[in-house]
Write a protein that holds these residues in place. Structure first.
Motif, PDB file in Angstrom:
ATOM      1  N   GLY A   1       0.807  -1.212   0.000  1.00  0.00           N
ATOM      2  CA  GLY A   1       0.000   0.000   0.000  1.00  0.00           C
ATOM      3  C   GLY A   1       0.844   1.266   0.000  1.00  0.00           C
TER       4      GLY A   1
ATOM      5  N   SER B   1      -6.352  -1.591   0.722  1.00  0.00           N
ATOM      6  CA  SER B   1      -7.592  -1.062   1.274  1.00  0.00           C
ATOM      7  C   SER B   1      -8.491  -0.522   0.170  1.00  0.00           C
ATOM      8  CB  SER B   1      -7.278   0.053   2.272  1.00  0.00           C
ATOM      9  OG  SER B   1      -8.457   0.758   2.634  1.00  0.00           O
ATOM     10  N   THR B   2      -9.784  -0.767   0.297  1.00  0.00           N
ATOM     11  CA  THR B   2     -10.726  -0.207  -0.670  1.00  0.00           C
ATOM     12  C   THR B   2     -10.737   1.321  -0.609  1.00  0.00           C
ATOM     13  OG1 THR B   2     -12.520  -0.431   0.957  1.00  0.00           O
ATOM     14  CG2 THR B   2     -12.250  -2.221  -0.637  1.00  0.00           C
ATOM     15  N   GLU B   3     -10.245   1.893   0.491  1.00  0.00           N
ATOM     16  CA  GLU B   3     -10.243   3.342   0.662  1.00  0.00           C
ATOM     17  C   GLU B   3      -8.917   3.978   0.236  1.00  0.00           C
ATOM     18  OE1 GLU B   3     -13.488   4.087   1.772  1.00  0.00           O
ATOM     19  OE2 GLU B   3     -13.384   1.901   1.453  1.00  0.00           O
ATOM     20  N   HIS B   4      -7.981   3.181  -0.218  1.00  0.00           N
ATOM     21  CA  HIS B   4      -6.663   3.680  -0.609  1.00  0.00           C
ATOM     22  C   HIS B   4      -6.791   4.600  -1.827  1.00  0.00           C
ATOM     23  CE1 HIS B   4      -2.475   3.687  -1.900  1.00  0.00           C
ATOM     24  NE2 HIS B   4      -2.139   3.095  -0.750  1.00  0.00           N
TER      25      HIS B   4
ATOM     26  N   HIS C   1      -6.434   2.796  -5.121  1.00  0.00           N
ATOM     27  CA  HIS C   1      -7.312   1.671  -5.450  1.00  0.00           C
ATOM     28  C   HIS C   1      -8.420   2.159  -6.368  1.00  0.00           C
ATOM     29  CE1 HIS C   1     -10.599  -1.341  -4.603  1.00  0.00           C
ATOM     30  NE2 HIS C   1      -9.611  -2.064  -5.094  1.00  0.00           N
TER      31      HIS C   1
ATOM     32  N   ARG D   1     -15.595   5.273  -5.754  1.00  0.00           N
ATOM     33  CA  ARG D   1     -16.203   4.829  -4.495  1.00  0.00           C
ATOM     34  C   ARG D   1     -17.496   5.591  -4.210  1.00  0.00           C
ATOM     35  NH1 ARG D   1     -10.780   4.546  -2.887  1.00  0.00           N
ATOM     36  NH2 ARG D   1     -10.785   6.724  -2.214  1.00  0.00           N
TER      37      ARG D   1
ATOM     38  N   ASP E   1     -16.927  -1.382  10.400  1.00  0.00           N
ATOM     39  CA  ASP E   1     -15.857  -0.382  10.430  1.00  0.00           C
ATOM     40  C   ASP E   1     -15.256  -0.284  11.833  1.00  0.00           C
ATOM     41  OD1 ASP E   1     -14.182   1.515   9.354  1.00  0.00           O
ATOM     42  OD2 ASP E   1     -15.563   3.174   9.673  1.00  0.00           O
TER      43      ASP E   1
ATOM     44  N   LYS F   1     -16.789  -1.646   2.456  1.00  0.00           N
ATOM     45  CA  LYS F   1     -15.487  -1.116   2.873  1.00  0.00           C
ATOM     46  C   LYS F   1     -14.687  -2.209   3.577  1.00  0.00           C
ATOM     47  CE  LYS F   1     -13.384   2.355   5.927  1.00  0.00           C
ATOM     48  NZ  LYS F   1     -13.659   3.428   6.909  1.00  0.00           N
ATOM     49  N   ARG F   2     -13.465  -2.457   3.072  1.00  0.00           N
ATOM     50  CA  ARG F   2     -12.544  -3.399   3.713  1.00  0.00           C
ATOM     51  C   ARG F   2     -11.139  -2.805   3.631  1.00  0.00           C
ATOM     52  NH1 ARG F   2     -13.568  -6.712   7.188  1.00  0.00           N
ATOM     53  NH2 ARG F   2     -14.584  -4.756   7.736  1.00  0.00           N
ATOM     54  N   SER F   3     -10.443  -2.755   4.742  1.00  0.00           N
ATOM     55  CA  SER F   3      -9.160  -2.048   4.772  1.00  0.00           C
ATOM     56  C   SER F   3      -7.990  -2.868   5.278  1.00  0.00           C
ATOM     57  CB  SER F   3      -9.278  -0.783   5.641  1.00  0.00           C
ATOM     58  OG  SER F   3     -10.216   0.109   5.093  1.00  0.00           O
ATOM     59  N   GLU F   4      -8.250  -3.887   6.085  1.00  0.00           N
ATOM     60  CA  GLU F   4      -7.168  -4.574   6.773  1.00  0.00           C
ATOM     61  C   GLU F   4      -6.789  -5.888   6.091  1.00  0.00           C
ATOM     62  OE1 GLU F   4      -5.737  -2.961   9.248  1.00  0.00           O
ATOM     63  OE2 GLU F   4      -7.217  -1.364   8.997  1.00  0.00           O
TER      64      GLU F   4
END
Length: 564
Positions: free
Chosen positions: A238, A259-262, A265, A365, A393, A411-414
């Protein structure tokens, strides 16, 4: 001489190899195994825990999920050819995802009389096959049949080492009953492995060429399906793509790589990014794009990197590959990062590219989630995905989605927070996989999301019984559209204007009337609820999470969704 039955010796050796659990469904070939377990317990010999799993597909799925959480291969023991046939789909799934499983099944007795363990009841004749191993041979890296009891240690060592060698995958050992009934010396069964798995190191020249191409690219793109290695390489990946301003696409991702929030991404669709990319890094992807739909630039260079970059098990897979870098992603990702560290950088170009990616990824997103939030027509899979992502979350949770919730909208980040069904398509995977993951990490929230067809394929009565018996508080969310949605979508994709697509109800796709899945779960004392109103979805998910977290009890939501 200190001896024990071969059946008990198998478990003793598995423990020495680091196996924690043997997921078993017993049969008439198991008497020497069961006697061996009792003998070992009476002698206080350390053994892996043998679990009764009432269906073989669930046993394979649990071993798969346990590995995803722990990184340690587990064992599955099944009943002759009929048990092996029920486990074959799990072996296909594991092979497709490079998941090492030590798969064993008994073999019906070879002899008819005058030998201990010979045939007795009629099934001993009915279960014989000329080639029992053929049921799983194409899905296994190695297979053999135990000939003599003293082979137990050596064969299990070899099976374990091959299963865990790059590329990893399942192996199979057949166990004739007469051989299991014989005694074997105990000496050496509790010692360290005699063979070590093979870890493939990336070729230095190929790595250097990949680094040079990516560092000099104007529009680099990474397409990742099976994650970015371990926790350390996931984090490093990342940071690296952000530092270089490299777009990352999660096309049909079975593991989370970023992460989907990167800000880098760019979502699940590689099409617009692939069309402009001059260098593409394919990171452990079986099929990185759709050949008839997605086109490469004619001058693009393509790098394939993964445990088996060319996926040599598959007869036809002709995606362009200019550079191939072999090795586990936990090794190759950091190695590629290091190889690029000293290469020239145009900071202004990278900064502009990074800003463009951040803007594009945020827009993707936002558009997906705004669309998902529109529930005027009713509940959609996208809306459930949105609600589940918000509910999870900040919690340590893993979602196992099988034609269920959708990455990105969810949302998935980890690291290890997202897993999707294997591309082999052996249905009924997510529920038992979540059970295995929960067994490996009891404090983690494990959520299995699936369509109604996938739920039925999972042998839900069996899976709920396992969850109650082993006190595994998984959350199951059935996104129930009363049809084979994937089949309908495939037909509409091939024949968009055809008769089937225009029909009021497409042939061979309906699953109506839908069973009351809440009753299936309630039969094993699970908390369960049916949801039909969009306004009730967030509260229902919150209540179900309270049950699994505080009451430590399994829960099921049967959410009626619209067809996609």
């Amino acid at each position: 001489m200190d001896t024990m039955t071969a059946g008990g010796a198998i478990f003793t050796r598995l423990k020495a190899l680091g196996v924690d659990y043997v997921f078993a469904n017993s049969g008439t070939d198991f008497p020497p195994v069961i006697e061996g377990l009792a003998e070992a317990a009476a002698r206080e010999i350390a053994l892996p825990r043998a679990l009764v799993i009432p269906h073989e597909h669930a046993a394979m799925g649990m071993a798969h999920g346990y590995y995803l959480m722990s990184g340690r291969s587990q064992a599955v023991m099944l009943h002759t050819n009929v048990g092996l046939s029920n486990g074959a789909t799990g072996a296909i799934n594991a092979a497709c995802e490079h998941v090492p499983i030590l798969l064993m099944s008994g073999r019906t007795p070879v002899t008819e009389e005058k030998r201990f363990g010979a045939r007795t009841v009629p099934i001993a004749w009915g279960q014989e096959m000329r080639d029992q191993t053929a049921l799983v041979r194409e899905a296994c890296k190695w297979d053999y049949e135990l000939k003599f009891p003293e082979q137990v240690g050596g064969l299990l060592d070899r099976a374990w080492a091959i299963a865990n060698s790059t590329p990893k995958g399942p192996v199979y050992l057949s166990l004739p009953r007469e051989t299991l009934c014989e005694a074997t010396p105990r000496a050496g069964l509790e010692g360290p492995p005699s063979l070590s798995p093979v870890a493939v190191a990336p070729d230095a020249a190929a790595l250097a060429e990949a680094a040079r191409l990516l560092a000099g690219a104007e529009r680099p793109l990474v397409i990742a399906q099976r994650g970015a290695g371990d926790a350390a390489s996931f984090t490093a990946f990342g940071r690296w793509v952000e530092a270089w301003g490299i777009a990352v696409c999660s096309w049909w991702a079975t593991h989370l790589s970023i992460s989907t929030e990167h800000p880098c991404h760019v979502g699940a669709d590689p099409g617009p990014w692939l069309a402009e990319a001059d260098v593409v890094l394919v990171l452990d992807c079986l099929a990185p794009w759709w050949p008839d739909r997605h086109a490469l630039r004619p001058d693009a260079r393509v790098i394939h990197m993964g445990p088996d970059p060319l996926f040599s098990r598959f007869p036809v897979r002709n995606f362009r590959c200019d550079v191939a870098v072999a090795g586990e992603s936990a090794v190759t990702v950091p190695a590629l990062i290091d190889a690029m560290a000293g290469l020239p950088r145009d900071e202004a170009v990278i900064a502009a590219r990074r800003a463009r990616l951040a803007e594009g990824s945020e827009a993707t997103r936002r558009a997906a989630r705004e669309k998902a939030a529109d529930v005027r027509r009713g509940i959609t899979k996208a809306y459930v995905s949105l609600c589940l992502g918000e509910a999870l979350d900040g919690l340590e949770a893993s979602v196992f989605s099988e034609l269920g919730t959708q990455l990105g909208t969810l949302k998935r980040s980890e690291y290890r927070s997202w897993f999707q069904e294997p591309h082999s398509g052996g249905l009924g995977w997510s529920f038992p996989c979540a059970l295995g993951a929960q067994l490996a990490e009891p404090d983690r929230i494990c959520v299995a999301t699936m369509g109604d067809g996938s739920y039925m394929f999972a042998n839900p009565t069996v899976c709920h019984q396992i969850a109650e018996a082993l006190a595994l508080p998984v959350l199951v969310i059935v996104l129930n559209n009363e049809e084979w949605g994937a089949v309908r979508a495939s037909v509409a994709g091939l024949y968009p204007g055809g008769h089937a697509a225009r029909a009021n109800e497409m042939p061979l796709t309906a699953l109506k009337p839908s069973p009351d899945f809440t009753q299936t779960a309630a039969a094993s004392r699970a908390w369960s609820r049916r949801v039909t109103d969009p306004a009730e979805v967030p509260a229902a998910i919150a209540e179900a999470l309270t049950v699994v977290r505080e009451e430590r009890r399994q829960a099921l939501l049967d959410i009626r969704v619209l067809p996609d």
